[in-house]
Design a protein around this motif. Structure first.
Motif, PDB file in Angstrom:
ATOM      1  N   ALA A  18       0.828  -1.214   0.000  1.00 51.84           N
ATOM      2  CA  ALA A  18       0.000   0.000   0.000  1.00 51.84           C
ATOM      3  C   ALA A  18       0.858   1.258   0.000  1.00 51.84           C
ATOM      4  O   ALA A  18       0.496   2.266  -0.619  1.00 51.84           O
ATOM      5  CB  ALA A  18      -0.929  -0.013   1.222  1.00 51.84           C
ATOM      6  N   SER A  19       2.003   1.213   0.681  1.00 51.90           N
ATOM      7  CA  SER A  19       2.867   2.401   0.724  1.00 51.90           C
ATOM      8  C   SER A  19       3.416   2.728  -0.650  1.00 51.90           C
ATOM      9  O   SER A  19       3.451   3.900  -1.067  1.00 51.90           O
ATOM     10  CB  SER A  19       4.018   2.170   1.709  1.00 51.90           C
ATOM     11  OG  SER A  19       3.545   1.973   3.020  1.00 51.90           O
ATOM     12  N   VAL A  20       3.854   1.696  -1.379  1.00 50.58           N
ATOM     13  CA  VAL A  20       4.384   1.912  -2.722  1.00 50.58           C
ATOM     14  C   VAL A  20       3.287   2.419  -3.648  1.00 50.58           C
ATOM     15  O   VAL A  20       3.503   3.334  -4.462  1.00 50.58           O
ATOM     16  CB  VAL A  20       5.015   0.615  -3.250  1.00 50.58           C
ATOM     17  CG1 VAL A  20       5.347   0.742  -4.740  1.00 50.58           C
ATOM     18  CG2 VAL A  20       6.264   0.276  -2.457  1.00 50.58           C
ATOM     19  N   ARG A  21       2.098   1.843  -3.554  1.00 51.35           N
ATOM     20  CA  ARG A  21       0.984   2.292  -4.409  1.00 51.35           C
ATOM     21  C   ARG A  21       0.624   3.747  -4.096  1.00 51.35           C
ATOM     22  O   ARG A  21       0.359   4.536  -5.010  1.00 51.35           O
ATOM     23  CB  ARG A  21      -0.235   1.390  -4.204  1.00 51.35           C
ATOM     24  CG  ARG A  21      -0.030  -0.056  -4.674  1.00 51.35           C
ATOM     25  CD  ARG A  21      -1.338  -0.839  -4.593  1.00 51.35           C
ATOM     26  NE  ARG A  21      -1.127  -2.267  -4.766  1.00 51.35           N
ATOM     27  CZ  ARG A  21      -0.996  -2.884  -5.932  1.00 51.35           C
ATOM     28  NH1 ARG A  21      -1.021  -2.173  -7.055  1.00 51.35           N
ATOM     29  NH2 ARG A  21      -0.822  -4.190  -5.993  1.00 51.35           N
ATOM     30  N   LEU A  22       0.615   4.096  -2.794  1.00 51.56           N
ATOM     31  CA  LEU A  22       0.297   5.479  -2.434  1.00 51.56           C
ATOM     32  C   LEU A  22       1.354   6.430  -2.981  1.00 51.56           C
ATOM     33  O   LEU A  22       1.029   7.512  -3.494  1.00 51.56           O
ATOM     34  CB  LEU A  22       0.215   5.606  -0.914  1.00 51.56           C
ATOM     35  CG  LEU A  22      -0.057   7.020  -0.383  1.00 51.56           C
ATOM     36  CD1 LEU A  22      -1.419   7.533  -0.867  1.00 51.56           C
ATOM     37  CD2 LEU A  22       0.001   7.039   1.138  1.00 51.56           C
ATOM     38  N   SER A  23       2.613   6.035  -2.893  1.00 50.99           N
ATOM     39  CA  SER A  23       3.680   6.888  -3.424  1.00 50.99           C
ATOM     40  C   SER A  23       3.545   7.066  -4.929  1.00 50.99           C
ATOM     41  O   SER A  23       3.693   8.177  -5.462  1.00 50.99           O
ATOM     42  CB  SER A  23       5.038   6.279  -3.080  1.00 50.99           C
ATOM     43  OG  SER A  23       6.085   7.106  -3.531  1.00 50.99           O
ATOM     44  N   ALA A  24       3.261   5.977  -5.620  1.00 52.88           N
ATOM     45  CA  ALA A  24       3.082   6.077  -7.080  1.00 52.88           C
ATOM     46  C   ALA A  24       1.911   6.985  -7.414  1.00 52.88           C
ATOM     47  O   ALA A  24       1.983   7.795  -8.348  1.00 52.88           O
ATOM     48  CB  ALA A  24       2.868   4.682  -7.655  1.00 52.88           C
ATOM     49  N   LEU A  25       0.824   6.866  -6.656  1.00 51.39           N
ATOM     50  CA  LEU A  25      -0.361   7.696  -6.884  1.00 51.39           C
ATOM     51  C   LEU A  25      -0.033   9.175  -6.680  1.00 51.39           C
ATOM     52  O   LEU A  25      -0.393  10.033  -7.500  1.00 51.39           O
ATOM     53  CB  LEU A  25      -1.473   7.261  -5.930  1.00 51.39           C
ATOM     54  CG  LEU A  25      -2.837   7.922  -6.102  1.00 51.39           C
ATOM     55  CD1 LEU A  25      -3.493   7.462  -7.401  1.00 51.39           C
ATOM     56  CD2 LEU A  25      -3.745   7.586  -4.914  1.00 51.39           C
ATOM     57  N   ALA A  26       0.660   9.484  -5.580  1.00 52.48           N
ATOM     58  CA  ALA A  26       0.979  10.880  -5.268  1.00 52.48           C
ATOM     59  C   ALA A  26       1.918  11.477  -6.302  1.00 52.48           C
ATOM     60  O   ALA A  26       1.709  12.607  -6.775  1.00 52.48           O
ATOM     61  CB  ALA A  26       1.596  10.967  -3.877  1.00 52.48           C
ATOM     62  N   HIS A  27       2.940  10.737  -6.679  1.00 48.81           N
ATOM     63  CA  HIS A  27       3.907  11.289  -7.624  1.00 48.81           C
ATOM     64  C   HIS A  27       3.354  11.353  -9.039  1.00 48.81           C
ATOM     65  O   HIS A  27       3.715  12.253  -9.813  1.00 48.81           O
ATOM     66  CB  HIS A  27       5.198  10.468  -7.580  1.00 48.81           C
ATOM     67  CG  HIS A  27       6.019  10.720  -6.354  1.00 48.81           C
ATOM     68  ND1 HIS A  27       5.962   9.917  -5.236  1.00 48.81           N
ATOM     69  CD2 HIS A  27       6.897  11.714  -6.051  1.00 48.81           C
ATOM     70  CE1 HIS A  27       6.775  10.392  -4.313  1.00 48.81           C
ATOM     71  NE2 HIS A  27       7.358  11.479  -4.785  1.00 48.81           N
ATOM     72  N   LEU A  28       2.471  10.447  -9.377  1.00 43.85           N
ATOM     73  CA  LEU A  28       1.827  10.527 -10.681  1.00 43.85           C
ATOM     74  C   LEU A  28       0.967  11.785 -10.768  1.00 43.85           C
ATOM     75  O   LEU A  28       0.956  12.474 -11.797  1.00 43.85           O
ATOM     76  CB  LEU A  28       0.974   9.274 -10.917  1.00 43.85           C
ATOM     77  CG  LEU A  28       0.440   9.058 -12.340  1.00 43.85           C
ATOM     78  CD1 LEU A  28       1.583   9.033 -13.351  1.00 43.85           C
ATOM     79  CD2 LEU A  28      -0.351   7.766 -12.409  1.00 43.85           C
ATOM     80  N   ALA A  29       0.260  12.102  -9.678  1.00 45.89           N
ATOM     81  CA  ALA A  29      -0.549  13.326  -9.659  1.00 45.89           C
ATOM     82  C   ALA A  29       0.319  14.571  -9.752  1.00 45.89           C
ATOM     83  O   ALA A  29      -0.107  15.601 -10.273  1.00 45.89           O
ATOM     84  CB  ALA A  29      -1.394  13.362  -8.381  1.00 45.89           C
ATOM     85  N   LEU A  30       1.565  14.461  -9.265  1.00 42.96           N
ATOM     86  CA  LEU A  30       2.454  15.622  -9.294  1.00 42.96           C
ATOM     87  C   LEU A  30       3.045  15.849 -10.677  1.00 42.96           C
ATOM     88  O   LEU A  30       3.059  16.980 -11.168  1.00 42.96           O
ATOM     89  CB  LEU A  30       3.575  15.426  -8.270  1.00 42.96           C
ATOM     90  CG  LEU A  30       4.549  16.598  -8.109  1.00 42.96           C
ATOM     91  CD1 LEU A  30       3.847  17.810  -7.512  1.00 42.96           C
ATOM     92  CD2 LEU A  30       5.728  16.195  -7.234  1.00 42.96           C
ATOM     93  N   ILE A  31       3.524  14.783 -11.321  1.00 37.58           N
ATOM     94  CA  ILE A  31       4.202  14.973 -12.611  1.00 37.58           C
ATOM     95  C   ILE A  31       3.231  14.963 -13.774  1.00 37.58           C
ATOM     96  O   ILE A  31       3.556  15.466 -14.851  1.00 37.58           O
ATOM     97  CB  ILE A  31       5.293  13.899 -12.822  1.00 37.58           C
ATOM     98  CG1 ILE A  31       4.681  12.507 -12.939  1.00 37.58           C
ATOM     99  CG2 ILE A  31       6.313  13.956 -11.714  1.00 37.58           C
ATOM    100  CD1 ILE A  31       5.711  11.421 -13.269  1.00 37.58           C
ATOM    101  N   ALA A  32       2.037  14.394 -13.585  1.00 37.46           N
ATOM    102  CA  ALA A  32       1.020  14.365 -14.643  1.00 37.46           C
ATOM    103  C   ALA A  32      -0.304  14.827 -14.034  1.00 37.46           C
ATOM    104  O   ALA A  32      -1.127  14.005 -13.617  1.00 37.46           O
ATOM    105  CB  ALA A  32       0.894  12.966 -15.236  1.00 37.46           C
ATOM    106  N   PRO A  33      -0.509  16.136 -13.902  1.00 41.63           N
ATOM    107  CA  PRO A  33      -1.678  16.669 -13.185  1.00 41.63           C
ATOM    108  C   PRO A  33      -3.018  16.139 -13.679  1.00 41.63           C
ATOM    109  O   PRO A  33      -4.000  16.151 -12.924  1.00 41.63           O
ATOM    110  CB  PRO A  33      -1.572  18.187 -13.425  1.00 41.63           C
ATOM    111  CG  PRO A  33      -0.126  18.429 -13.707  1.00 41.63           C
ATOM    112  CD  PRO A  33       0.362  17.204 -14.415  1.00 41.63           C
TER     113      PRO A  33
END
Length: 587
Positions: free
Chosen positions: A209-224
């Motif tokens: 879950a931690s890795v998925r949350l990190s991917a979700l957050a960073h995806l929202a940052l680099i691809a709004p």
């Protein structure tokens, strides 16, 4: 063996300056840990102070890389972190600018370092697979920062993810991938694809879950465009899954907060109960001391991606503040101050619900509510009563638990929380703070803190003025700034605006003049001037000071004489106290 003395270290120094960097490099290899530790400190002070880069820093690179390459080198992780820091800070410099160095000369060494780091990127690729995770961590970041071939960097980083057994390293890989996409936009497509697969792909041992949350957050940052309406609800669901396995806790091993009893004035105390700190190792260079959970860096990224979407950020913060994982809760507290505008009621309520946790209470009250500290939260006027009533109930609970003198309790965490709660009440002129302020002045335990609140209670001048007078009498005019500045007492007397303070001020002025303590004289004159005509009996004492040897004293004396003789309204009226924001104390 490194031959540091084969290099001309005078480059970048003024004539006659001796460079200590070669000796620091040699001492980094010492068999004595204390010598190595001092060598690193001295290197930072001379060649990398606050991220500075100069010719000595550049000349050090071959030796630092040689040391990092050798598995027998002690403190290899510190050396790799140093290399990362040197390269990162150089990349942040403007290549067209010239920067001043610690040694007092101008330097463009950052240009050479920025060019050299990609040439040495293969070293970091090698370090990123080192058996020691403390070596791998800075190396992973360096691969994303310095490798010129972005696609290869992405492949290397993606390959590290299943190889890493620790959550800190896996989250670091995800974050570095995202930063790679920001550094080299041509890699964005491959990075987005990798992050998308982490979010929605099948379960694997290295994808939790931690890795998925990190991917979700960073995806929202680099691809709004990925920051959709359901982003926060998905993040909260993952956060709930993460909290099912709370971070392991450990007792404090002596941090600065826990040894704070050394700073108590008026009483010797020792820590009775130390707070629970958390065992997670920090890895975020931007927030090295705030972080208890590695997930917190991810959540900060998500808040950044959400920007001004306050309602969604509020929901996320509430989930953080109510998490079963203490590490996540503690790290959420400083994030509240980054919400725009007044604190939303749900977040304020969640914060106040944490007050029974002493460690959380100290962080909340001291760092977020007390006006004494920077970064104070904005509380909506309609929430002020809720805040003050809750803090008053909290202090009452602590008095029941720790005794009536909770202000001076031996538990430093509880003491800080209690004192800051009282001072927050005093910020708002709340009468429920007054008994503790008075007791602090009576016992002289941490009375320096109480002094910053007493001026808001002119209705209690008959109780406060004698206590302030007693504190002034304990000050040696020859040392008017120790242990508490005389000017602080004098300004409190002036702010109380009660004529019963005038004899105290004239007495303080007389003592200061006798000892020729001119700073204290000036403070006493300014305080007397605030009373206007009411202080006219002090005219004869002030007049000779217009010929004092100090210009500041002469000016203050003339201004005071004008105030004592000019027709103006007397200053004896006592304004009513207020529970609202009102006029703030002199801090």
């Amino acid at each position: 063996m490194i031959h540091v003395h084969d290099v001309d270290w005078t480059t970048g120094h003024l004539p006659g300056q001796v460079c200590g960097v070669p000796d620091h490099l040699l001492n980094m290899l010492s068999s004595t840990p204390e010598v190595r530790s001092e060598a690193f400190e001295r290197f930072y002070a001379e060649a990398h102070d606050h991220g500075a880069v100069d010719p000595c820093t550049a000349l050090s690179l071959p030796f630092l890389f040689a040391m990092a390459d050798d598995p027998a080198t002690p403190d290899r992780a510190k050396i790799v972190r140093l290399l990362l820091s040197i390269g990162r800070e150089s990349a942040r410099c403007d290549p067209a600018d010239v920067y001043g160095t610690v040694s007092g000369v101008e330097s463009t060494a950052h240009v050479d370092i920025t060019a050299e780091m990609p040439e040495r990127a293969e070293h970091f690729v090698h370090y990123a697979a080192d058996p020691d995770p403390s070596v791998r961590r800075p190396a992973i970041e360096a691969v994303g920062l310095f490798l010129a071939d972005g696609r290869r960097a992405a492949r290397i980083l993606a390959g590290r993810l299943p190889a890493e057994g620790g959550i800190v390293e896996r989250l670091l890989v995800v974050r570095t991938l995202a930063r790679l996409a920001l550094r080299l936009p041509q890699t964005e497509a491959i990075v987005v694809s990798l992050l998308d697969e982490l979010i929605g792909g099948p379960d694997r041992p290295h994808i939790d879950a931690s890795v998925r949350l990190s991917a979700l957050a960073h995806l929202a940052l680099i691809a709004p465009e990925w920051a959709t309406a359901g982003l926060v609800s998905r993040a909260i669901a993952l956060l709930h899954d993460i909290a099912k396995v709370p971070t392991a806790e450990k007792l404090c091993d002596g941090c600065s907060r826990c040894i704070s009893p050394l700073h108590v004035r008026g009483r010797d105390v020792a820590s009775v109960i130390r707070p629970a700190h958390l065992a997670t190792e920090h890895f975020d260079p931007d927030h090295p001391w705030e972080e208890h959970s590695p997930v917190s860096s991810v959540l900060r990224t998500l808040h950044t991606a959400l920007g001004d979407r306050t309602a969604e950020r509020t929901a996320l913060l509430v989930a953080q503040l109510t998490s079963p994982d203490a590490a996540i809760r503690y790290d959420a507290i400083p994030m509240t101050k980054h919400l725009p505008g007044a604190l939303p009621r749900p977040v304020l309520t969640s914060l106040l619900n944490l007050l029974p946790d002493d460690w959380a209470a100290a962080r909340i009250i001291q760092g977020r509510l007390s006006q004494w500290w920077s970064g104070r939260l904005q509380i909506a006027p309609e929430d002020t009563e809720l805040l003050l009533d809750t803090l008053a109930d909290y202090t009452a609970t602590l008095r029941t638990t720790h005794g009536p003198d909770a202000w001076a309790t031996g538990n430093p965490v509880v003491r800080d929380a209690y004192q800051e709660a009282v001072m927050t009440l005093a910020d708002h002129r709340d009468p429920r703070a007054l008994p503790d302020l008075i007791r602090s002045l009576e016992t002289r335990v941490d009375d320096w803190r109480a002094l910053y609140g007493v001026s808001g209670y002119p209705q209690a001048a008959n109780r406060l003025v004698p206590l302030l007078a007693d504190g002034l009498r304990h000050i040696n005019p020859a040392r008017p700034s120790a242990p508490i500045p005389a000017g602080l007492y004098l300004s409190c007397l002036a702010e109380l605006k009660d004529p019963i303070a005038i004899p105290v001020l004239t007495d303080a002025l007389t003592r200061a003049v006798q000892h020729q303590s001119w700073g204290m004289v000036t403070d006493a004159l300014d305080a007397l001037a605030s009373f206007g005509l009411d202080a006219h009996p002090a005219h004869a004492l002030v007049q000779p000071l217009t010929n004092a040897p100090q210009e500041a004293v002469r000016n203050a004396a003339r201004a005071t004489l004008n105030a004592l003789t000019a027709p103006q309204a007397p200053r004896s009226a006592r304004p009513k106290s207020t529970n609202g924001y009102g006029t703030q104390p002199p801090y």
